[in-house]
Enzyme design. Structure first.
Site, mmCIF file in Angstrom:
data_model
loop_
_atom_site.group_PDB
_atom_site.id
_atom_site.type_symbol
_atom_site.label_atom_id
_atom_site.label_comp_id
_atom_site.label_asym_id
_atom_site.label_seq_id
_atom_site.Cartn_x
_atom_site.Cartn_y
_atom_site.Cartn_z
ATOM 1 N N THR A 92 -25.162 21.421 25.075
ATOM 2 C CA THR A 92 -25.013 20.810 26.406
ATOM 3 C C THR A 92 -25.600 19.397 26.446
ATOM 4 O OG1 THR A 92 -25.231 23.021 27.304
ATOM 5 C CG2 THR A 92 -25.468 21.207 28.867
ATOM 6 N N GLY A 102 -37.533 21.276 27.111
ATOM 7 C CA GLY A 102 -37.845 22.673 26.806
ATOM 8 C C GLY A 102 -39.040 22.822 25.876
ATOM 9 N N SER A 113 -37.925 17.373 31.325
ATOM 10 C CA SER A 113 -36.795 18.198 31.753
ATOM 11 C C SER A 113 -35.998 17.544 32.876
ATOM 12 C CB SER A 113 -37.324 19.547 32.252
ATOM 13 O OG SER A 113 -37.935 19.350 33.515
ATOM 14 N N CYS A 114 -34.874 18.144 33.175
ATOM 15 C CA CYS A 114 -34.019 17.611 34.254
ATOM 16 C C CYS A 114 -34.768 17.578 35.586
ATOM 17 C CB CYS A 114 -32.756 18.453 34.371
ATOM 18 S SG CYS A 114 -33.061 20.228 34.472
ATOM 19 N N ASN A 115 -35.494 18.645 35.918
ATOM 20 C CA ASN A 115 -36.215 18.686 37.196
ATOM 21 C C ASN A 115 -37.352 17.674 37.227
ATOM 22 O OD1 ASN A 115 -35.026 20.646 38.985
ATOM 23 N ND2 ASN A 115 -35.533 22.193 37.443
ATOM 24 N N ARG A 153 -30.648 26.019 39.846
ATOM 25 C CA ARG A 153 -29.382 26.673 39.476
ATOM 26 C C ARG A 153 -29.668 27.843 38.521
ATOM 27 N NH1 ARG A 153 -30.687 26.301 34.787
ATOM 28 N NH2 ARG A 153 -30.039 24.834 33.190
ATOM 29 N N GLY A 162 -45.126 20.921 38.417
ATOM 30 C CA GLY A 162 -46.144 19.945 38.855
ATOM 31 C C GLY A 162 -46.901 19.377 37.656
ATOM 32 N N HIS A 197 -29.500 21.457 40.738
ATOM 33 C CA HIS A 197 -30.720 21.924 41.404
ATOM 34 C C HIS A 197 -30.875 21.105 42.692
ATOM 35 C CE1 HIS A 197 -31.894 23.556 37.489
ATOM 36 N NE2 HIS A 197 -31.981 22.355 36.956
ATOM 37 N N GLN A 207 -28.349 18.914 36.307
ATOM 38 C CA GLN A 207 -29.216 19.344 35.208
ATOM 39 C C GLN A 207 -28.673 18.974 33.828
ATOM 40 O OE1 GLN A 207 -27.469 21.505 37.117
ATOM 41 N NE2 GLN A 207 -26.250 22.785 35.748
HETATM 42 P P1 NAD Z 1 -27.733 24.468 24.441
HETATM 43 O O1 NAD Z 1 -27.970 25.890 24.142
HETATM 44 O O2 NAD Z 1 -26.583 24.100 25.305
HETATM 45 O O3 NAD Z 1 -27.581 23.637 23.092
HETATM 46 C C1 NAD Z 1 -28.451 23.819 22.015
HETATM 47 C C2 NAD Z 1 -27.729 23.505 20.718
HETATM 48 O O4 NAD Z 1 -28.635 23.722 19.646
HETATM 49 C C3 NAD Z 1 -26.521 24.413 20.474
HETATM 50 O O5 NAD Z 1 -25.493 23.628 19.915
HETATM 51 C C4 NAD Z 1 -27.048 25.427 19.447
HETATM 52 O O6 NAD Z 1 -26.027 25.906 18.599
HETATM 53 C C5 NAD Z 1 -28.026 24.581 18.671
HETATM 54 N N1 NAD Z 1 -29.069 25.368 17.995
HETATM 55 C C6 NAD Z 1 -29.535 26.610 18.295
HETATM 56 N N2 NAD Z 1 -30.512 26.964 17.440
HETATM 57 C C7 NAD Z 1 -30.648 25.935 16.561
HETATM 58 C C8 NAD Z 1 -31.467 25.719 15.429
HETATM 59 N N3 NAD Z 1 -32.369 26.608 15.027
HETATM 60 N N4 NAD Z 1 -31.333 24.548 14.764
HETATM 61 C C9 NAD Z 1 -30.450 23.605 15.148
HETATM 62 N N5 NAD Z 1 -29.618 23.771 16.214
HETATM 63 C C10 NAD Z 1 -29.733 24.913 16.917
HETATM 64 O O7 NAD Z 1 -29.102 23.917 25.049
HETATM 65 P P2 NAD Z 1 -29.280 22.684 26.021
HETATM 66 O O8 NAD Z 1 -29.056 23.143 27.423
HETATM 67 O O9 NAD Z 1 -28.516 21.522 25.509
HETATM 68 O O10 NAD Z 1 -30.847 22.443 25.893
HETATM 69 C C11 NAD Z 1 -31.389 21.676 24.844
HETATM 70 C C12 NAD Z 1 -32.757 21.165 25.248
HETATM 71 O O11 NAD Z 1 -32.597 20.322 26.398
HETATM 72 C C13 NAD Z 1 -33.776 22.225 25.671
HETATM 73 O O12 NAD Z 1 -35.063 21.781 25.337
HETATM 74 C C14 NAD Z 1 -33.617 22.268 27.182
HETATM 75 O O13 NAD Z 1 -34.764 22.758 27.836
HETATM 76 C C15 NAD Z 1 -33.390 20.802 27.475
HETATM 77 N N6 NAD Z 1 -32.690 20.534 28.721
HETATM 78 C C16 NAD Z 1 -31.637 21.301 29.113
HETATM 79 C C17 NAD Z 1 -31.005 21.042 30.324
HETATM 80 C C18 NAD Z 1 -29.876 21.874 30.831
HETATM 81 O O14 NAD Z 1 -29.776 22.086 32.026
HETATM 82 N N7 NAD Z 1 -28.989 22.365 29.994
HETATM 83 C C19 NAD Z 1 -31.459 19.968 31.099
HETATM 84 C C20 NAD Z 1 -32.501 19.160 30.630
HETATM 85 C C21 NAD Z 1 -33.118 19.458 29.444
#
Ligand code: NAD
Length: 338
Positions: free
Chosen positions: A12, A111, A140-142, A169, A195, A220, A301
């Site tokens: 994502t 994360g 993070s997004c929030n 969400r 916070g 969110h 997000q």
């Molecule tokens: P996601 O699950 O959509 O994507 C993660 C990617 O990493 C996938 O392509 C998955 O195949 C890959 N992956 C899984 N295990 C792996 C490994 N061991 N080695 C290499 N690649 C691996 O996750 P995301 O939503 O893109 O979240 C990624 C980070 O961004 C997290 O830290 C999350 O907290 C943060 N984040 C997410 C959002 C959101 O809403 N989606 C918003 C802000 C920040």
């Protein structure tokens, strides 16, 4: 100098950051990793992003599907100046040593814990803190959403205290598991971690947060109450956000009363993937009573952190010393108006 960027975790956030890097003239994508030969691996091919697997033992599954890879992450590390680690929360920490041993800088996402990088980043609030750093974490997004509106208000009027409720969400739109289909779930451990996460960037801020998770995938919403140090009128506060980067007004009066309508607006703006990278603040949903300010904002997000990753690369790679110049460059390349 063109900075060579690798993305570990083309999901994502990873695919969005990769496309944002592609839109810059001072950095390029030298590779992205996938763990499985999914449709996203084919999308990476279509974008002409060199494809790598996360580990060597995954290469054969890609070969079986006729998808060519250039090797594994180990090989990508030889090509990259910096990795944007977009693996799921808690996974990035397992890669830190590998990046360090390869002499490659890395950006982690929200994360991961602050301690993993030691620097938590928001372009407007602390661009220079990441200057030349080997590791940083884009919050993070929030947290990004909270810092985007709180930082300029604190600067202009001073903040005595903040209480924010995050209506979260339940899952991202493409997720097949997430929150309950028909329930509203409060976070029972109070105050929530958001916070303290804001304090990784604004350590002086007195802020507490609560969270309820709701069955929606579209953004969110934050309900925020601030006790201001100096009195201000609603128009003054709106004026501050009007000149703050990546804050965009929406207006119930003109038909944007909810997050579904913001997402429709993003599509109408021709934003790629229907993303809305700014924080949406309801211009007609703000009130000041005495020294207390109330307002609502919405956070997309999946995309608000994307421009922050680009600015973080610029700061860590010493590409641009002026944070505002970097923000403007990123914004204009991604169609963000300010
Ligand atoms: P996601 O699950 O959509 O994507 C993660 C990617 O990493 C996938 O392509 C998955 O195949 C890959 N992956 C899984 N295990 C792996 C490994 N061991 N080695 C290499 N690649 C691996 O996750 P995301 O939503 O893109 O979240 C990624 C980070 O961004 C997290 O830290 C999350 O907290 C943060 N984040 C997410 C959002 C959101 O809403 N989606 C918003 C802000 C920040």
């Amino acid at each position: 100098m063109t900075v060579r960027v690798g993305i570990n975790g083309y999901g994502t956030i990873g695919k969005r950051v990769a496309c944002a890097v592609k839109a810059q003239d001072d950095m390029e994508i030298v590779g992205v990793t996938k763990t499985r030969p999914s449709y996203e691996a084919r999308l990476a091919e279509m974008e002409k992003f060199p494809l790598y697997t996360a580990s060597e033992d995954q290469i054969s599954s890609f070969e079986k599907e006729g998808i060519a890879t250039k090797g594994s992450l180990k090989d990508l590390l030889k090509e990259a100046d910096i990795i944007v680690d977009c693996t799921p929360g808690g996974v990035g920490e397992h890669y830190r040593k590998m990046y360090e041993e390869a002499g490659v800088k890395a950006i982690f996402q929200g994360g991961e814990d602050h301690g993993l990088a030691g620097i938590s980043f928001n372009a407007y609030a602390n661009y220079s803190e990441a200057w030349g750093a080997d590791f940083a974490r884009v919050v993070s997004c929030n947290t990004t959403g909270l810092v985007r509106t709180l930082f300029p208000i604190d600067h202009a009027y001073g903040i005595e205290s903040v209480a924010a409720t995050i209506v979260r969400r339940g899952a991202d739109p493409a997720d097949i598991k997430g929150s309950a289909l028909n329930a509203i779930e409060p976070s029972l451990k109070l105050p929530t971690h958001h916070g303290p996460d804001v304090q990784t960037i604004m350590p002086w801020l007195n802020i507490t947060t609560m969270v309820v998770k709701v069955p929606t995938t579209l953004m969110h919403v934050h309900c925020i109450t601030i006790n201001l140090k100096k009195q201000a009128k609603e128009q003054d506060i709106l004026g501050v956000w009007d000149s703050a980067p990546r804050v965009r007004f929406v207006n119930g009066k003109y038909g944007i009363k909810n997050t579904a309508q913001i997402m429709e607006y993003a599509k109408d703006l021709d934003r790629r993937r229907g993303d809305f990278m700014e924080i949406a603040v309801w211009q007609d949903g703000i009130k000041v009573r005495g020294n207390t300010l109330f307002y609502y904002q919405a956070v997309h997000q999946e995309s608000d952190v994307v421009p922050e990753n680009i600015d973080c690369i610029r700061s860590m790679m010493r590409l641009e010393s002026d944070g505002m110049k970097s923000i403007q460059k990123t914004n204009s390349s991604l169609g963000i108006s300010k």
